[in-house]
Write an enzyme that holds these catalytic residues in place. Structure first.
Site, PDB file in Angstrom:
ATOM      1  N   LYS A  75       0.969  -1.168  -0.170  1.00 55.43           N
ATOM      2  CA  LYS A  75      -0.111   0.016  -0.053  1.00 55.43           C
ATOM      3  C   LYS A  75       0.819   1.338  -0.056  1.00 55.43           C
ATOM      4  CE  LYS A  75      -3.757  -2.496   1.986  1.00 55.43           C
ATOM      5  NZ  LYS A  75      -2.907  -3.844   2.552  1.00 55.43           N
ATOM      6  N   ASP A 126       7.212  -0.139  10.364  1.00 59.67           N
ATOM      7  CA  ASP A 126       6.702  -1.461  10.641  1.00 59.67           C
ATOM      8  C   ASP A 126       7.690  -1.932  12.188  1.00 59.67           C
ATOM      9  OD1 ASP A 126       4.915  -3.568   8.927  1.00 59.67           O
ATOM     10  OD2 ASP A 126       6.500  -4.556  10.464  1.00 59.67           O
ATOM     11  N   ASP A 153       7.731   0.662  16.617  1.00 59.57           N
ATOM     12  CA  ASP A 153       6.510   0.155  17.168  1.00 59.57           C
ATOM     13  C   ASP A 153       5.603   1.273  17.112  1.00 59.57           C
ATOM     14  OD1 ASP A 153       4.476  -1.017  18.647  1.00 59.57           O
ATOM     15  OD2 ASP A 153       5.819  -1.500  20.316  1.00 59.57           O
ATOM     16  N   CYS A 198      -7.645  -7.386   6.671  1.00 55.50           N
ATOM     17  CA  CYS A 198      -8.070  -8.554   5.829  1.00 55.50           C
ATOM     18  C   CYS A 198      -8.689  -9.382   6.353  1.00 55.50           C
ATOM     19  CB  CYS A 198      -6.660  -9.022   5.034  1.00 55.50           C
ATOM     20  SG  CYS A 198      -5.397  -9.701   5.947  1.00 55.50           S
TER      21      CYS A 198
HETATM   22  C1  LIG Z   1      -1.498  -6.616   7.140  1.00 50.32           C
HETATM   23  S1  LIG Z   1       0.245  -6.245   7.385  1.00 50.32           S
HETATM   24  C2  LIG Z   1       0.471  -4.847   6.531  1.00 50.32           C
HETATM   25  C3  LIG Z   1       0.595  -4.995   5.061  1.00 50.32           C
HETATM   26  C4  LIG Z   1       0.949  -3.914   4.278  1.00 50.32           C
HETATM   27  N1  LIG Z   1       0.259  -2.702   4.808  1.00 50.32           N
HETATM   28  C5  LIG Z   1       0.860  -3.854   2.932  1.00 50.32           C
HETATM   29  O1  LIG Z   1      -0.052  -3.635   2.203  1.00 50.32           O
HETATM   30  O2  LIG Z   1       2.023  -4.451   2.194  1.00 50.32           O
HETATM   31  C6  LIG Z   1       0.410  -5.893   9.077  1.00 50.32           C
HETATM   32  C7  LIG Z   1       1.813  -5.457   9.515  1.00 50.32           C
HETATM   33  O3  LIG Z   1       1.822  -4.875  10.826  1.00 50.32           O
HETATM   34  C8  LIG Z   1       3.316  -5.061  11.331  1.00 50.32           C
HETATM   35  N2  LIG Z   1       2.998  -4.517  12.605  1.00 50.32           N
HETATM   36  C9  LIG Z   1       2.565  -5.441  13.821  1.00 50.32           C
HETATM   37  N3  LIG Z   1       2.406  -4.897  14.984  1.00 50.32           N
HETATM   38  C10 LIG Z   1       3.043  -3.654  14.606  1.00 50.32           C
HETATM   39  C11 LIG Z   1       3.311  -2.317  15.264  1.00 50.32           C
HETATM   40  N4  LIG Z   1       3.160  -2.550  16.804  1.00 50.32           N
HETATM   41  N5  LIG Z   1       3.932  -1.414  14.979  1.00 50.32           N
HETATM   42  C12 LIG Z   1       4.106  -1.501  13.580  1.00 50.32           C
HETATM   43  N6  LIG Z   1       3.896  -2.400  12.771  1.00 50.32           N
HETATM   44  C13 LIG Z   1       3.293  -3.395  13.219  1.00 50.32           C
HETATM   45  C14 LIG Z   1       3.467  -6.433  10.980  1.00 50.32           C
HETATM   46  O4  LIG Z   1       4.659  -6.642  11.004  1.00 50.32           O
HETATM   47  C15 LIG Z   1       3.068  -6.541   9.590  1.00 50.32           C
HETATM   48  O5  LIG Z   1       3.975  -6.364   8.538  1.00 50.32           O
END
Ligand SMILES: C[S@@+](CC[C@H](N)C(=O)[O-])C[C@H]1O[C@@H](n2cnc3c(N)ncnc32)[C@H](O)[C@@H]1O
Length: 439
Positions: free
Chosen positions: A264, A282, A308, A380
Protein backbone atom coordinates in the site's frame (compact mmCIF):
# COMPACT_ATOMS: atom_id res chain seq x y z
CA UNK A 1 23.45 -37.64 -9.89
CA UNK A 2 21.27 -34.99 -11.63
CA UNK A 3 18.95 -33.00 -9.39
CA UNK A 4 15.82 -34.27 -11.21
CA UNK A 5 16.72 -37.85 -10.30
CA UNK A 6 17.29 -37.11 -6.64
CA UNK A 7 14.32 -34.90 -5.76
CA UNK A 8 11.17 -36.76 -4.82
CA UNK A 9 8.30 -34.27 -5.10
CA UNK A 10 5.87 -36.15 -2.82
CA UNK A 11 8.44 -36.56 -0.06
CA UNK A 12 9.50 -32.90 -0.36
CA UNK A 13 5.85 -31.78 -0.16
CA UNK A 14 5.26 -34.01 2.89
CA UNK A 15 8.24 -32.46 4.69
CA UNK A 16 7.00 -28.93 4.01
CA UNK A 17 3.48 -29.88 5.10
CA UNK A 18 4.80 -31.46 8.29
CA UNK A 19 6.49 -28.20 9.26
CA UNK A 20 3.16 -26.39 8.95
CA UNK A 21 0.90 -29.07 10.44
CA UNK A 22 3.11 -30.29 13.31
CA UNK A 23 5.70 -27.53 13.57
CA UNK A 24 3.03 -24.79 13.35
CA UNK A 25 5.26 -22.79 11.03
CA UNK A 26 3.87 -20.39 8.47
CA UNK A 27 3.80 -21.69 4.89
CA UNK A 28 5.49 -18.46 3.75
CA UNK A 29 8.43 -19.30 6.01
CA UNK A 30 8.86 -22.97 5.04
CA UNK A 31 7.90 -23.24 1.38
CA UNK A 32 10.73 -21.14 -0.09
CA UNK A 33 13.48 -23.07 1.80
CA UNK A 34 11.72 -26.32 0.82
CA UNK A 35 12.00 -25.37 -2.87
CA UNK A 36 15.43 -23.77 -2.69
CA UNK A 37 17.49 -26.57 -4.27
CA UNK A 38 14.95 -27.60 -6.86
CA UNK A 39 15.80 -26.12 -10.25
CA UNK A 40 13.21 -28.04 -12.28
CA UNK A 41 10.20 -25.70 -12.65
CA UNK A 42 7.70 -28.55 -13.09
CA UNK A 43 8.82 -30.21 -9.87
CA UNK A 44 8.57 -26.93 -8.01
CA UNK A 45 5.07 -26.37 -9.39
CA UNK A 46 3.98 -29.88 -8.39
CA UNK A 47 5.30 -29.48 -4.83
CA UNK A 48 3.46 -26.15 -4.51
CA UNK A 49 0.26 -27.69 -5.83
CA UNK A 50 0.53 -30.60 -3.38
CA UNK A 51 1.25 -28.31 -0.42
CA UNK A 52 -1.38 -25.66 -1.14
CA UNK A 53 -4.02 -28.19 -2.15
CA UNK A 54 -3.47 -30.43 0.88
CA UNK A 55 -3.64 -27.45 3.26
CA UNK A 56 -6.71 -26.05 1.48
CA UNK A 57 -8.59 -29.34 1.92
CA UNK A 58 -6.83 -30.45 5.09
CA UNK A 59 -9.91 -30.80 7.30
CA UNK A 60 -11.74 -32.86 4.68
CA UNK A 61 -8.75 -35.08 3.88
CA UNK A 62 -8.08 -35.58 7.58
CA UNK A 63 -11.67 -36.76 8.16
CA UNK A 64 -11.21 -39.30 5.34
CA UNK A 65 -7.86 -40.44 6.66
CA UNK A 66 -9.31 -41.07 10.11
CA UNK A 67 -11.93 -43.37 8.52
CA UNK A 68 -9.29 -45.18 6.47
CA UNK A 69 -6.76 -45.87 9.25
CA UNK A 70 -7.36 -48.74 11.65
CA UNK A 71 -5.47 -46.91 14.38
CA UNK A 72 -4.00 -43.41 14.61
CA UNK A 73 -0.37 -42.94 13.52
CA UNK A 74 2.30 -42.26 16.14
CA UNK A 75 3.33 -38.67 16.72
CA UNK A 76 6.80 -39.35 15.33
CA UNK A 77 5.20 -40.35 12.02
CA UNK A 78 3.71 -36.94 11.38
CA UNK A 79 5.60 -36.71 8.04
CA UNK A 80 3.98 -39.97 6.96
CA UNK A 81 0.58 -38.62 7.95
CA UNK A 82 1.21 -35.57 5.74
CA UNK A 83 2.27 -37.87 2.90
CA UNK A 84 -1.00 -39.81 3.25
CA UNK A 85 -3.03 -36.58 3.27
CA UNK A 86 -1.29 -35.38 0.12
CA UNK A 87 -1.90 -38.82 -1.45
CA UNK A 88 -5.61 -38.41 -0.74
CA UNK A 89 -5.46 -34.89 -2.16
CA UNK A 90 -4.04 -36.27 -5.41
CA UNK A 91 -6.80 -38.86 -5.66
CA UNK A 92 -9.67 -36.53 -4.73
CA UNK A 93 -8.79 -33.26 -6.44
CA UNK A 94 -5.95 -33.60 -8.94
CA UNK A 95 -6.31 -34.65 -12.55
CA UNK A 96 -3.62 -37.33 -12.29
CA UNK A 97 -3.89 -40.98 -13.31
CA UNK A 98 -4.69 -42.65 -9.99
CA UNK A 99 -2.05 -45.39 -10.39
CA UNK A 100 0.60 -42.64 -10.69
CA UNK A 101 -0.68 -40.93 -7.54
CA UNK A 102 -0.66 -44.21 -5.57
CA UNK A 103 2.68 -45.54 -6.84
CA UNK A 104 4.54 -42.26 -6.42
CA UNK A 105 3.17 -41.73 -2.93
CA UNK A 106 4.13 -45.26 -1.91
CA UNK A 107 7.67 -44.67 -3.25
CA UNK A 108 7.90 -41.41 -1.31
CA UNK A 109 7.44 -43.33 1.96
CA UNK A 110 10.84 -44.95 1.26
CA UNK A 111 12.44 -41.55 0.70
CA UNK A 112 11.07 -40.44 4.07
CA UNK A 113 12.94 -43.44 5.49
CA UNK A 114 9.69 -45.23 6.26
CA UNK A 115 9.97 -48.31 4.05
CA UNK A 116 8.00 -50.19 6.73
CA UNK A 117 4.98 -48.03 5.81
CA UNK A 118 4.79 -48.69 2.03
CA UNK A 119 2.12 -51.36 2.57
CA UNK A 120 0.13 -49.01 4.81
CA UNK A 121 0.28 -46.14 2.27
CA UNK A 122 -0.81 -48.49 -0.48
CA UNK A 123 -3.68 -49.90 1.63
CA UNK A 124 -4.99 -46.45 2.65
CA UNK A 125 -4.96 -45.04 -0.88
CA UNK A 126 -6.45 -48.17 -2.43
CA UNK A 127 -9.02 -48.19 0.39
CA UNK A 128 -10.08 -44.71 -0.68
CA UNK A 129 -10.35 -45.80 -4.32
CA UNK A 130 -12.54 -48.80 -3.41
CA UNK A 131 -14.86 -46.92 -1.04
CA UNK A 132 -14.77 -43.30 -2.19
CA UNK A 133 -18.54 -42.88 -2.61
CA UNK A 134 -19.35 -44.33 0.82
CA UNK A 135 -16.48 -42.43 2.45
CA UNK A 136 -17.59 -39.09 1.04
CA UNK A 137 -21.14 -39.80 2.23
CA UNK A 138 -19.85 -40.73 5.72
CA UNK A 139 -17.97 -37.47 6.22
CA UNK A 140 -20.66 -35.36 4.51
CA UNK A 141 -22.55 -34.77 7.79
CA UNK A 142 -19.66 -32.86 9.30
CA UNK A 143 -19.49 -29.14 8.43
CA UNK A 144 -15.77 -29.21 9.26
CA UNK A 145 -15.16 -31.92 6.63
CA UNK A 146 -17.67 -30.53 4.13
CA UNK A 147 -16.28 -26.98 4.14
CA UNK A 148 -12.70 -27.91 5.10
CA UNK A 149 -12.44 -25.23 7.82
CA UNK A 150 -11.97 -25.62 11.60
CA UNK A 151 -15.20 -25.73 13.61
CA UNK A 152 -14.53 -22.59 15.67
CA UNK A 153 -14.02 -20.50 12.51
CA UNK A 154 -17.18 -21.86 10.90
CA UNK A 155 -19.08 -20.82 14.05
CA UNK A 156 -17.60 -17.32 13.98
CA UNK A 157 -18.44 -16.81 10.30
CA UNK A 158 -21.95 -18.11 10.96
CA UNK A 159 -22.41 -15.75 13.90
CA UNK A 160 -21.08 -12.65 12.12
CA UNK A 161 -22.49 -13.37 8.65
CA UNK A 162 -25.68 -15.43 9.05
CA UNK A 163 -26.61 -15.00 5.37
CA UNK A 164 -23.13 -15.31 3.88
CA UNK A 165 -21.16 -17.79 5.97
CA UNK A 166 -21.37 -20.64 3.47
CA UNK A 167 -20.27 -18.37 0.61
CA UNK A 168 -17.34 -17.18 2.77
CA UNK A 169 -16.28 -20.77 3.45
CA UNK A 170 -16.59 -21.74 -0.21
CA UNK A 171 -14.61 -18.67 -1.29
CA UNK A 172 -11.87 -19.62 1.20
CA UNK A 173 -11.38 -22.90 -0.68
CA UNK A 174 -11.03 -21.36 -4.15
CA UNK A 175 -7.75 -20.83 -5.95
CA UNK A 176 -7.03 -17.09 -5.88
CA UNK A 177 -6.63 -15.07 -9.07
CA UNK A 178 -3.31 -13.46 -9.98
CA UNK A 179 -4.15 -9.75 -9.67
CA UNK A 180 -1.68 -7.05 -10.64
CA UNK A 181 -1.31 -3.35 -9.97
CA UNK A 182 0.28 -1.39 -12.80
CA UNK A 183 2.79 1.25 -11.72
CA UNK A 184 1.08 4.22 -13.33
CA UNK A 185 4.20 6.31 -12.86
CA UNK A 186 5.88 4.10 -15.46
CA UNK A 187 3.19 2.77 -17.80
CA UNK A 188 -0.55 2.94 -18.41
CA UNK A 189 -2.79 -0.04 -17.76
CA UNK A 190 -3.67 -0.28 -21.46
CA UNK A 191 -0.03 -0.30 -22.52
CA UNK A 192 0.79 -2.98 -19.94
CA UNK A 193 -2.13 -5.09 -21.19
CA UNK A 194 -0.56 -4.87 -24.65
CA UNK A 195 2.81 -6.04 -23.25
CA UNK A 196 1.06 -9.03 -21.66
CA UNK A 197 -0.74 -9.80 -24.89
CA UNK A 198 2.60 -9.70 -26.78
CA UNK A 199 3.93 -12.32 -24.34
CA UNK A 200 0.84 -14.49 -24.92
CA UNK A 201 -0.44 -13.88 -21.36
CA UNK A 202 -4.24 -13.46 -21.35
CA UNK A 203 -5.38 -10.62 -19.07
CA UNK A 204 -8.10 -8.00 -18.59
CA UNK A 205 -8.71 -4.87 -16.48
CA UNK A 206 -9.59 -5.70 -12.87
CA UNK A 207 -13.08 -4.57 -11.83
CA UNK A 208 -13.33 -1.70 -9.29
CA UNK A 209 -9.74 -0.59 -9.84
CA UNK A 210 -7.96 2.10 -11.89
CA UNK A 211 -4.62 0.28 -12.02
CA UNK A 212 -5.54 -3.38 -11.65
CA UNK A 213 -5.23 -6.28 -14.08
CA UNK A 214 -6.44 -9.84 -13.73
CA UNK A 215 -4.24 -12.46 -15.37
CA UNK A 216 -6.32 -15.30 -16.82
CA UNK A 217 -3.94 -18.14 -15.95
CA UNK A 218 -1.50 -17.37 -13.09
CA UNK A 219 2.20 -17.29 -14.06
CA UNK A 220 5.33 -16.85 -11.90
CA UNK A 221 6.14 -13.16 -11.38
CA UNK A 222 9.41 -13.47 -13.28
CA UNK A 223 7.36 -14.29 -16.40
CA UNK A 224 5.59 -10.90 -16.16
CA UNK A 225 7.12 -8.39 -18.59
CA UNK A 226 8.99 -5.61 -16.80
CA UNK A 227 8.40 -7.00 -13.30
CA UNK A 228 12.03 -6.54 -12.25
CA UNK A 229 12.01 -3.05 -13.76
CA UNK A 230 9.01 -2.08 -11.60
CA UNK A 231 6.24 -1.85 -14.18
CA UNK A 232 3.90 -3.93 -12.09
CA UNK A 233 3.26 -5.45 -8.64
CA UNK A 234 1.09 -8.28 -7.37
CA UNK A 235 -1.86 -6.96 -5.33
CA UNK A 236 -5.48 -8.04 -4.95
CA UNK A 237 -8.25 -5.67 -6.07
CA UNK A 238 -9.44 -5.32 -2.46
CA UNK A 239 -6.05 -4.10 -1.22
CA UNK A 240 -5.98 -1.67 -4.15
CA UNK A 241 -8.92 0.27 -2.66
CA UNK A 242 -6.91 1.75 0.24
CA UNK A 243 -4.93 4.36 -1.73
CA UNK A 244 -8.10 5.74 -3.34
CA UNK A 245 -9.84 6.17 0.04
CA UNK A 246 -7.05 8.33 1.46
CA UNK A 247 -8.03 11.39 -0.64
CA UNK A 248 -4.38 11.96 -1.52
CA UNK A 249 -3.27 15.37 -2.79
CA UNK A 250 0.00 17.20 -3.46
CA UNK A 251 1.75 18.52 -0.35
CA UNK A 252 0.23 16.06 2.15
CA UNK A 253 2.24 14.25 4.83
CA UNK A 254 1.31 10.55 4.99
CA UNK A 255 2.10 7.88 7.58
CA UNK A 256 1.74 4.19 6.71
CA UNK A 257 1.87 2.75 10.22
CA UNK A 258 1.99 -1.02 9.55
CA UNK A 259 3.64 -0.92 6.18
CA UNK A 260 5.45 -4.18 5.41
CA UNK A 261 5.83 -5.58 2.80
CA UNK A 262 4.92 -2.19 1.37
CA UNK A 263 2.14 -2.92 -1.13
CA UNK A 264 0.00 0.00 0.00
CA UNK A 265 2.95 2.38 0.59
CA UNK A 266 3.97 1.84 -3.03
CA UNK A 267 0.43 2.29 -4.34
CA UNK A 268 0.10 5.57 -2.41
CA UNK A 269 3.34 6.83 -3.99
CA UNK A 270 2.31 5.66 -7.45
CA UNK A 271 -1.07 7.40 -7.06
CA UNK A 272 0.22 10.78 -5.79
CA UNK A 273 3.78 11.66 -6.85
CA UNK A 274 3.72 15.10 -5.19
CA UNK A 275 3.20 14.20 -1.53
CA UNK A 276 5.25 16.31 0.88
CA UNK A 277 6.37 13.08 2.62
CA UNK A 278 5.52 9.48 3.31
CA UNK A 279 6.81 7.50 6.29
CA UNK A 280 6.53 3.72 6.24
CA UNK A 281 6.76 2.17 9.72
CA UNK A 282 6.87 -1.50 10.70
CA UNK A 283 7.90 -3.32 13.85
CA UNK A 284 9.30 -6.31 11.96
CA UNK A 285 12.79 -5.55 10.68
CA UNK A 286 12.92 -8.52 8.32
CA UNK A 287 9.60 -7.58 6.71
CA UNK A 288 10.69 -3.94 6.56
CA UNK A 289 13.51 -4.95 4.21
CA UNK A 290 10.80 -6.11 1.80
CA UNK A 291 9.40 -2.56 1.83
CA UNK A 292 12.82 -1.26 0.83
CA UNK A 293 13.21 -3.91 -1.89
CA UNK A 294 9.76 -3.20 -3.31
CA UNK A 295 10.25 0.56 -3.33
CA UNK A 296 13.63 0.18 -5.02
CA UNK A 297 12.21 -2.15 -7.69
CA UNK A 298 9.38 0.31 -8.37
CA UNK A 299 11.65 3.37 -8.43
CA UNK A 300 9.88 4.98 -5.44
CA UNK A 301 11.17 6.69 -2.30
CA UNK A 302 9.82 6.79 1.25
CA UNK A 303 11.20 7.28 4.73
CA UNK A 304 11.30 3.70 6.04
CA UNK A 305 11.36 3.37 9.80
CA UNK A 306 11.81 0.36 12.06
CA UNK A 307 9.57 1.24 15.01
CA UNK A 308 6.62 0.18 17.12
CA UNK A 309 3.54 2.09 16.00
CA UNK A 310 1.93 1.41 19.38
CA UNK A 311 4.72 3.47 21.05
CA UNK A 312 4.92 6.61 18.91
CA UNK A 313 6.59 8.69 21.66
CA UNK A 314 9.81 6.76 21.03
CA UNK A 315 10.04 7.69 17.33
CA UNK A 316 7.66 10.50 16.47
CA UNK A 317 7.86 14.03 17.81
CA UNK A 318 5.40 15.74 15.48
CA UNK A 319 1.67 15.70 14.91
CA UNK A 320 1.90 16.62 11.29
CA UNK A 321 0.47 13.66 9.40
CA UNK A 322 -2.51 14.67 7.28
CA UNK A 323 -3.28 11.02 6.51
CA UNK A 324 -2.58 7.87 8.49
CA UNK A 325 -3.06 4.44 7.00
CA UNK A 326 -3.40 1.81 9.74
CA UNK A 327 -3.40 -1.61 8.08
CA UNK A 328 -3.38 -3.56 11.33
CA UNK A 329 -2.16 -7.11 12.02
CA UNK A 330 -5.32 -9.24 11.99
CA UNK A 331 -6.69 -12.76 11.79
CA UNK A 332 -6.32 -12.67 7.96
CA UNK A 333 -9.62 -14.56 7.71
CA UNK A 334 -10.36 -12.64 4.49
CA UNK A 335 -7.35 -14.07 2.65
CA UNK A 336 -7.61 -17.77 3.48
CA UNK A 337 -7.76 -18.65 -0.22
CA UNK A 338 -4.23 -17.18 -0.56
CA UNK A 339 -2.91 -18.56 2.76
CA UNK A 340 -4.71 -21.86 3.50
CA UNK A 341 -2.27 -22.50 6.39
CA UNK A 342 -4.23 -19.85 8.36
CA UNK A 343 -6.95 -22.46 8.90
CA UNK A 344 -4.49 -24.63 10.82
CA UNK A 345 -2.34 -22.00 12.49
CA UNK A 346 -4.92 -19.55 13.83
CA UNK A 347 -6.45 -20.42 17.21
CA UNK A 348 -9.63 -18.99 18.82
CA UNK A 349 -7.61 -17.28 21.56
CA UNK A 350 -5.60 -15.35 18.93
CA UNK A 351 -8.61 -13.20 18.09
CA UNK A 352 -8.78 -11.62 21.55
CA UNK A 353 -5.10 -10.72 21.55
CA UNK A 354 -5.29 -9.34 18.01
CA UNK A 355 -8.26 -7.18 19.00
CA UNK A 356 -6.28 -5.76 21.97
CA UNK A 357 -3.30 -4.95 19.69
CA UNK A 358 -5.62 -3.33 17.17
CA UNK A 359 -7.17 -1.17 19.92
CA UNK A 360 -3.71 -0.13 21.13
CA UNK A 361 -2.50 0.74 17.63
CA UNK A 362 -5.66 2.66 16.83
CA UNK A 363 -5.46 4.71 19.97
CA UNK A 364 -1.72 5.44 19.48
CA UNK A 365 -2.18 6.50 15.87
CA UNK A 366 -5.22 8.63 16.70
CA UNK A 367 -3.08 10.55 19.17
CA UNK A 368 -0.72 11.48 16.29
CA UNK A 369 -3.45 12.80 14.01
CA UNK A 370 -3.98 16.57 13.94
CA UNK A 371 -7.49 18.11 13.81
CA UNK A 372 -8.85 17.76 10.28
CA UNK A 373 -6.60 14.77 9.54
CA UNK A 374 -7.90 11.43 8.27
CA UNK A 375 -7.15 7.91 9.51
CA UNK A 376 -7.96 4.90 7.36
CA UNK A 377 -8.24 1.66 9.36
CA UNK A 378 -8.04 -1.55 7.32
CA UNK A 379 -7.90 -5.29 7.93
CA UNK A 380 -7.94 -8.40 5.76
CA UNK A 381 -10.37 -9.95 8.23
CA UNK A 382 -14.08 -10.71 8.03
CA UNK A 383 -14.61 -10.91 11.79
CA UNK A 384 -16.82 -8.16 13.25
CA UNK A 385 -14.72 -7.98 16.46
CA UNK A 386 -11.74 -6.78 14.44
CA UNK A 387 -13.81 -4.61 12.11
CA UNK A 388 -17.16 -2.89 12.61
CA UNK A 389 -17.34 -3.64 16.36
CA UNK A 390 -13.76 -2.43 16.88
CA UNK A 391 -14.53 0.84 15.09
CA UNK A 392 -17.90 1.14 16.89
CA UNK A 393 -16.13 0.95 20.27
CA UNK A 394 -13.46 3.39 19.10
CA UNK A 395 -16.04 5.97 17.94
CA UNK A 396 -17.86 5.69 21.27
CA UNK A 397 -14.63 6.22 23.22
CA UNK A 398 -13.34 9.08 21.05
CA UNK A 399 -15.88 11.86 20.57
CA UNK A 400 -13.37 13.79 18.44
CA UNK A 401 -13.58 11.04 15.79
CA UNK A 402 -16.16 11.35 13.02
CA UNK A 403 -16.72 8.45 10.71
CA UNK A 404 -16.59 9.38 7.04
CA UNK A 405 -18.96 7.21 5.04
CA UNK A 406 -17.38 5.17 2.24
CA UNK A 407 -19.57 5.06 -0.82
CA UNK A 408 -18.14 2.72 -3.39
CA UNK A 409 -18.99 0.36 -6.24
CA UNK A 410 -17.52 -2.52 -4.20
CA UNK A 411 -18.23 -4.17 -0.87
CA UNK A 412 -21.12 -3.68 1.53
CA UNK A 413 -21.78 -1.04 4.17
CA UNK A 414 -21.62 -2.17 7.83
CA UNK A 415 -22.83 -0.47 11.01
CA UNK A 416 -19.39 1.17 10.83
CA UNK A 417 -17.08 1.00 7.82
CA UNK A 418 -17.34 -1.10 4.67
CA UNK A 419 -16.63 -4.80 4.17
CA UNK A 420 -15.63 -6.81 1.13
CA UNK A 421 -16.35 -10.48 1.73
CA UNK A 422 -13.96 -13.02 0.18
CA UNK A 423 -15.19 -13.90 -3.29
CA UNK A 424 -17.22 -10.66 -3.76
CA UNK A 425 -16.36 -9.87 -7.40
CA UNK A 426 -13.51 -12.37 -6.98
CA UNK A 427 -11.77 -10.15 -4.40
CA UNK A 428 -10.06 -10.96 -1.11
CA UNK A 429 -11.99 -10.20 2.09
CA UNK A 430 -11.09 -6.73 3.37
CA UNK A 431 -12.49 -4.11 5.74
CA UNK A 432 -12.14 -0.31 5.60
CA UNK A 433 -13.16 2.48 7.98
CA UNK A 434 -12.36 6.18 7.40
CA UNK A 435 -12.32 8.62 10.33
CA UNK A 436 -11.66 12.35 10.49
CA UNK A 437 -10.54 14.23 13.60
CA UNK A 438 -12.83 17.13 14.51
CA UNK A 439 -11.43 20.67 14.59
C1 LIG B 1 -1.42 -6.55 7.32
S1 LIG B 1 0.28 -6.38 7.44
C2 LIG B 1 0.54 -4.88 6.55
C3 LIG B 1 0.50 -5.03 5.06
C4 LIG B 1 0.98 -3.77 4.34
N1 LIG B 1 0.21 -2.61 4.75
C5 LIG B 1 0.88 -3.88 2.82
O1 LIG B 1 -0.07 -3.42 2.22
O2 LIG B 1 1.81 -4.46 2.22
C6 LIG B 1 0.49 -5.85 9.10
C7 LIG B 1 1.89 -5.39 9.43
O3 LIG B 1 1.83 -4.80 10.73
C8 LIG B 1 3.10 -4.95 11.30
N2 LIG B 1 2.96 -4.65 12.75
C9 LIG B 1 2.41 -5.41 13.73
N3 LIG B 1 2.48 -4.77 14.92
C10 LIG B 1 3.07 -3.57 14.67
C11 LIG B 1 3.44 -2.47 15.50
N4 LIG B 1 3.19 -2.49 16.80
N5 LIG B 1 4.05 -1.42 14.93
C12 LIG B 1 4.31 -1.41 13.59
N6 LIG B 1 4.00 -2.43 12.78
C13 LIG B 1 3.39 -3.49 13.29
C14 LIG B 1 3.47 -6.38 10.97
O4 LIG B 1 4.86 -6.59 11.08
C15 LIG B 1 2.94 -6.48 9.54
O5 LIG B 1 3.99 -6.21 8.63
Amino acid sequence: MAESETINTRASAARVLDQVVSGRRSLNDVLAPGLRNIADGRKRALIQELVYGTLRWYYQLDAMLQCLLNKPLKKRDSDLRCLLLSGLYQLTRMALPSHVAVNETVQAARILDKSWATGLVNAVLRGYQRNSVQLEADIGDSLVALYAHPGWLIERFRHDWPDDWEAILQAGNQRPPLSLRVNRRQITRDDYLTLLQDEGIGAAPLAHTLDGIKVEVPVPVNALPGFDEGLVSVQDAAAQQAAGLLELAPGLHVLDACAAPGGKTAHILETEPDLASITAVDVDERRLRLVEDNLERLGLTARVLHADAAEPDSWCDSHSYDRILLDVPCSATGVIRRHPDIKLLRRPADIGSLVSRQAQLLSAMWSLLPAGGMLLYTTCSVLADENERRIGVFLEDNPDAVEQEISASWGRPCANGRQILPGDDDMDGFYFACMRKRF
